[in-house]
Design a protein around this motif. Sequence first.
Motif, mmCIF file in Angstrom:
data_model
loop_
_atom_site.group_PDB
_atom_site.id
_atom_site.type_symbol
_atom_site.label_atom_id
_atom_site.label_comp_id
_atom_site.label_asym_id
_atom_site.label_seq_id
_atom_site.Cartn_x
_atom_site.Cartn_y
_atom_site.Cartn_z
ATOM 1 N N UNK A 31 14.666 2.104 10.137
ATOM 2 C CA UNK A 31 13.866 3.275 9.822
ATOM 3 C C UNK A 31 12.502 2.857 9.288
ATOM 4 N N UNK A 32 11.874 3.722 8.515
ATOM 5 C CA UNK A 32 10.491 3.537 8.165
ATOM 6 C C UNK A 32 10.369 3.037 6.743
ATOM 7 N N UNK A 33 9.458 2.113 6.513
ATOM 8 C CA UNK A 33 9.235 1.614 5.154
ATOM 9 C C UNK A 33 8.453 2.635 4.343
ATOM 10 N N UNK A 34 9.001 3.020 3.200
ATOM 11 C CA UNK A 34 8.268 3.883 2.274
ATOM 12 C C UNK A 34 8.300 3.193 0.929
ATOM 13 N N UNK A 35 7.296 2.365 0.682
ATOM 14 C CA UNK A 35 7.385 1.487 -0.494
ATOM 15 C C UNK A 35 7.342 2.261 -1.812
ATOM 16 N N UNK A 36 8.420 2.927 -2.097
ATOM 17 C CA UNK A 36 8.659 3.591 -3.384
ATOM 18 C C UNK A 36 9.936 2.954 -3.902
ATOM 19 N N UNK A 37 10.080 2.915 -5.203
ATOM 20 C CA UNK A 37 11.321 2.377 -5.746
ATOM 21 C C UNK A 37 11.420 0.885 -5.489
ATOM 22 N N UNK A 38 12.549 0.451 -4.933
ATOM 23 C CA UNK A 38 12.795 -0.977 -4.760
ATOM 24 C C UNK A 38 12.026 -1.521 -3.559
ATOM 25 N N UNK A 39 12.125 -2.828 -3.362
ATOM 26 C CA UNK A 39 11.462 -3.484 -2.239
ATOM 27 C C UNK A 39 12.312 -3.321 -0.982
ATOM 28 N N UNK A 40 11.622 -3.080 0.155
ATOM 29 C CA UNK A 40 12.329 -2.894 1.420
ATOM 30 C C UNK A 40 12.630 -4.220 2.097
ATOM 31 N N UNK A 41 13.749 -4.288 2.793
ATOM 32 C CA UNK A 41 13.942 -5.305 3.816
ATOM 33 C C UNK A 41 13.242 -4.824 5.083
ATOM 34 N N UNK A 42 12.455 -5.698 5.702
ATOM 35 C CA UNK A 42 11.684 -5.314 6.887
ATOM 36 C C UNK A 42 12.261 -5.959 8.147
ATOM 37 N N UNK A 43 12.068 -5.285 9.265
ATOM 38 C CA UNK A 43 12.530 -5.777 10.570
ATOM 39 C C UNK A 43 11.358 -5.662 11.541
ATOM 40 N N UNK A 44 10.790 -6.819 11.960
ATOM 41 C CA UNK A 44 9.644 -6.738 12.871
ATOM 42 C C UNK A 44 10.037 -6.121 14.213
ATOM 43 N N UNK A 45 9.126 -5.331 14.772
ATOM 44 C CA UNK A 45 9.370 -4.712 16.073
ATOM 45 C C UNK A 45 8.826 -5.598 17.185
ATOM 46 N N UNK A 46 9.637 -5.810 18.207
ATOM 47 C CA UNK A 46 9.194 -6.595 19.355
ATOM 48 C C UNK A 46 8.355 -5.736 20.294
ATOM 49 N N UNK A 47 8.745 -4.468 20.429
ATOM 50 C CA UNK A 47 8.087 -3.574 21.385
ATOM 51 C C UNK A 47 6.722 -3.115 20.851
#
Lengths: 570, 570
Positions: A149-165
Amino acid sequence: MGWVQKRRDHGGVIFLDLRDRSGVVQVVLSPDTGGLPFQRANSVRAEFVLAVRGQVRRRPPGTENPQMATGEVEVATSELEILNTARALPFHPGDAAGVDEALRLRYRYLDLRRQESWHIFTMRHRAANIIRDFLSKKGFLEMETPMLTRSTPEGARDYLVPSRVHPGEFFALPQSPQLFKQILMIAGFERYFQFARCFRDEDLRADRQPEFTQLDLEMSFVDEHDIQQLTEELLAALFQELLDVELTLPFPHLTYQEAMGTYGSDRPDLRFGLEMVDVSSILADSKCRVFAGTIKKGGVVKGIRVPGAAGFSRKILDELTSMAVEWGAHGLAWFILEDKGVRSPLVKLMEPEEIDALITKMEGKSGDLLLFVADQRQVAEEVLGKLRLELAGRLDLIDNKKYTFIWITDFPLLEYDENEQRLEAVHHPFTSPLNEDLPLLESQPERVRARAYDIVLNGVELGGGSIRIHRRDLQERIFGVIGLEPQEAQEKFGFFLEALDYGAPPHGGIAFGFDRLLMLMLDLETIRDVIPFPKTQRATCLLTSAPAPVIPKQLRELHIQCLPAKIKQD
Amino acid sequence: MGWVQKRRDHGGVIFLDLRDRSGVVQVVLSPDTGGLPFQRANSVRAEFVLAVRGQVRRRPPGTENPQMATGEVEVATSELEILNTARALPFHPGDAAGVDEALRLRYRYLDLRRQESWHIFTMRHRAANIIRDFLSKKGFLEMETPMLTRSTPEGARDYLVPSRVHPGEFFALPQSPQLFKQILMIAGFERYFQFARCFRDEDLRADRQPEFTQLDLEMSFVDEHDIQQLTEELLAALFQELLDVELTLPFPHLTYQEAMGTYGSDRPDLRFGLEMVDVSSILADSKCRVFAGTIKKGGVVKGIRVPGAAGFSRKILDELTSMAVEWGAHGLAWFILEDKGVRSPLVKLMEPEEIDALITKMEGKSGDLLLFVADQRQVAEEVLGKLRLELAGRLDLIDNKKYTFIWITDFPLLEYDENEQRLEAVHHPFTSPLNEDLPLLESQPERVRARAYDIVLNGVELGGGSIRIHRRDLQERIFGVIGLEPQEAQEKFGFFLEALDYGAPPHGGIAFGFDRLLMLMLDLETIRDVIPFPKTQRATCLLTSAPAPVIPKQLRELHIQCLPAKIKQD
C-alpha cells in the motif's frame, strides 16, 4: 509413525519412546522379534523418524508408568521402518527450556517439537476460531486489505517495497489497516474484522516484533459504548471458552486523568492497590521547604501508603530513593508508622499536627510505610507509578491468576512533540475529538480530549480504538492543527478526504495485539513464544538468516542501488 | 440509519429509499410531518447518510411493491437527522456495472456499495469459515508464517524490502509459504493450513494480482492419495454448504501425458468432449505426403471429431485454419462427413481405404467434421487443444452450471529452460520424483516424473501440490540436476538442507488460489471482483495511488537510493 523421543536398552531388549503430536507410546523390540526390525531399532537415535507396526499389549505387571497417558500399554513390534535419520542434535527438544534463545531460534524446528509449543499453537488456533465464530455471529465480515500500500509517514517508520513497474516509486507495508477499514465503513460494510499482519520498522526495545498480528475491527453507526460492550463480550467468550475463566462484565472505566492521578500510568495494573493520594493541600504551607516550595512553583506532593512495609530496612529505603531519583524525582520522602510513633528524617522538619494530618489523609496505620514525591505533577505521578509496581513486586502483591481489565478513556487528543516542534495526534489523526471540547481545538489544543479508549489487562495495553472523524471539514481542521499544510494533506490523504465527501457514516473501532493477548492468556514471557517464526531484537530471522544480500540484477530491476556502507554495525 | 438510495417527490410528499447492508426500506415524509425533518429531507441527495425514526406501517393499498422485500411497509418518519452529506457522485453504485473499471477502482468505496459486492464478500467470508471449520475438525492447525523473509530467486520475481538495521540487506515478501510449511512439518505439527498472502512481482498478463491469497496446507506421513482425498472432501463440503451443489467424488484422474494426448492441455476443460485421437498408425504410409512425411520425421497426426459441424462454411473452416497456423501448425486438414460422402481438399490425394480407416478410427458419422494436425507431437497437441476450446465456444458446448473437476498427475519433474540453458523444476525444486524414475535422474532427467498433482476445475488450474522430498541426499541431487552448485545451494537453502538432517518426516501438501476459487464459484469474470482493494494490471492501486514517491530521508534510512530514470514509461 513418529519421532524417537528416547531409546533404552534393557537386558537385550530395546525400548523406544515414539512420539507424534498426539503423545508418546512405548515401542518394544526383543531380540527374538526377528532380524530386520531389531537390527534397525539398534541403529536408531533420538529424533529418527520411524514407521512401526505391532501388537498393542498391556505392559507386564510392575512396569506400568502412571506418569504417562499411555503408561499401561506398549507396542510389541513386528515391523519397523526408518523413514528418516537425524544427526546428533544441537539440543534435545525436551530440554529446550534452558537453551540459549539464539540457538533455539536457529533450530526453531527442534524448539517447536516441545510439547509446550504444540499446546501454544493449538491454543492460538482455537483462540482465533473462537473470535471468528463470535464476530461472525455478530454479523461481522472478515475482509482482507492490501499489504502493498501507500507510505504515509505518520506514527512509526514504514517498511518500503520498491516498485519495478513504476521507477522511483515505493509501496509501504501497512502499519495497520486503519484507512482501509475506514474506507470499508464508507463502502457500507458496517461490521468488518480481520486478523491483520502489521509492520513497523522500529528499534525493537522491549517485546516487539517487526511484523505482528492485530485483531482489527470496525463498526458503523456506533458510539464508544457499543464498541466497548462488544469488546467485553468478545473477551468474555474467549476467556470462557479457551481458559474456562469467567470475566466480570462490564469492565471498570478510568479516565486518562484518573489513571495518571491514582496510578501514575495510563495502563495501570489493578490487581493490587497502592493508590496515590494527593496531599498538596495539607502541605502547601508546610515548614518543610521541599514540600511548600514545590507546591508554590505549581507542583504537587503525592504519596502512596504501603501496608505492612514498616519493616523495610534503611538499605531498602535507600534503594527505593535511588530508583525514584533515577526516574526523575529529586528525592523520596518516607515515613514509617509504628506503635511507638513515626520514624522519618523529616519528623524534625515538620509540625506534629502536619504529620498527623498527613497520616489521617493517607489513612495510615501502624505497620505502614508512607512514601511521598514532591515535584511537577507529571514527574511525581510517573515516579510513584513506577514505585508502585516495584513495591508490588517486592511485597509479592500480585495474584498471577487474576485477569483485571480496565478501560482508559478521555485521552488527550494531541500532545506536543519536542523533536518535531509541533502538535501530534496521541493515537492517530483520524481519532474524533470529544464534541464538547471542539471549541478548544485551535485555542487550547492540548486540552482537547479524544473519543479514544484503551483496554488494559494486568497493566499491559491490550488494545485501543476510537470513534473516528467522519466529516471532511473536521478531518481537515485536525490536519491543520497538527501542522499539515492543505497541499501536503491533499498529497498524502487526498483520496481519504475525498472518500469522506461521499456519504461516510459515523464509525469507530478497536484493534488488539493478538500475539500479546495470547502471551498474557497463556502466561508466557515473550510474544516470540506465540509466533511460529519470530525475529530477534535486531529484526533478524535466525532460521533463514533473513534479511540477506541480493544479486545486483534484482536491484537494477527495481531501479535502486545500495548506498556505500558507512559504518559496519555487525 | 443508512444511505439514501433514491429520493422521489410525489404530490408534496418525499419518499426516500433508505439502504443499509441488510436492504432497503421506504421512508415517507409528508409536509404535515413537522418542520425540521421535512425540511432536512428536502435537502437530501443520493448517498446522504441519515438517521431516521418513525412508525413502520403498512403501505396504502395499491402502492405496495412486490419487487422489494420490504415492499409492503414504509416508515412514517417523525425524526430525521443528516449524519453526513454526499457530493454529486462520479457514478451511482446501483449503475456501477456499466462504468469504466478504472473509475470504479478509483472510487472503490462507491463500487463496493453495490448489492452484489455485499453478496460477494459475504460469500468469501463464509467460504473461509467453512474451510476453517472443515480443516479444524480434521486436526489441522492454522499457523502464520513470516511476510518478511528471505529472497530465494527461484520461480517468479520477488518483492524486496530493504533492511534499515542491516545496510545492504533485504527481506523478500513470500511467493508462497513453501519452505516454512515444510519446516512446520519437520517441527512435528503434522497438519498445517493457512490463508496466506503471497506476492509475485510479475508482469500481470491475464487475471493476476501482485498480492493474492492462497489456501495453503501441508500434512506429514501421507501420500498423494491422502492429500487428494482430503482435498476432495474439503471441496465437496465447500460446494455443498456455500452453493448447495453436490460434487461427485472421487474426482477423475488423468496423467499429464493422457491430458496432453487427449485434450492438448494440462488443465483440460472436461465439461465437453471433442477428445483428440492419434491416427498416425493409419497414415504412416499415406499417399498424402504431409501426413506420411511428418510421421517419418518423428511427428504425429492427431484429430478431433466435431459432431454436427458438417455445416461449417468454407469461411469458418478458413478461420479455424488461420488460427491453427497462428498457434504454430503448418495447416489444418478437414473432412466433412455427409450422407452423400466425404468432402475435403485431401480426398483427391488419399486412397479411399485410407479415408475409410480414418473415419472408422475417429468414429465419424454423417454430419461430423473431422479436423487433423500433422506436426511434432507437442505442437499438434497444443494446437488441437486450443482448437478444441475454440470449437466448444462456437458450438456452445459448455454447460456453465457444471463444475467438472479433474486431477492431473505424473507431471514431468524437470523441463529444459531455453533462456537459462539449464533444467528447471516444473513445479518447484522441493517436489519429490517418482521412486521408480529415480534411476533416470542424471541420465534422462526429462523423463523423470514428479509426485505432483494439479486440480483443475472447468479448465482452470485451481491448485497444485506434491509429495515433497524429505531426505537431504535426494534434495541435494535435485539441486545438482538443476545446476545449483553445492556452494550456491548451501548459501540459498543451507538452513533448509540442515533441517532435513534432523528427522524430517515424509510430507506433502497442496495450495489453492483462494481468489480464483471464489471467482469460479460465484461465476465472476475477474479475481478483482473478489478482492476488496485490487490493483490494476500495472500493479497500481487507483484508490490510494500506491505506489508513490517517498521522501529522501526514508531512503537514506534504508541505505538505498533510486537509480536515475532512463525512460519514462508512464
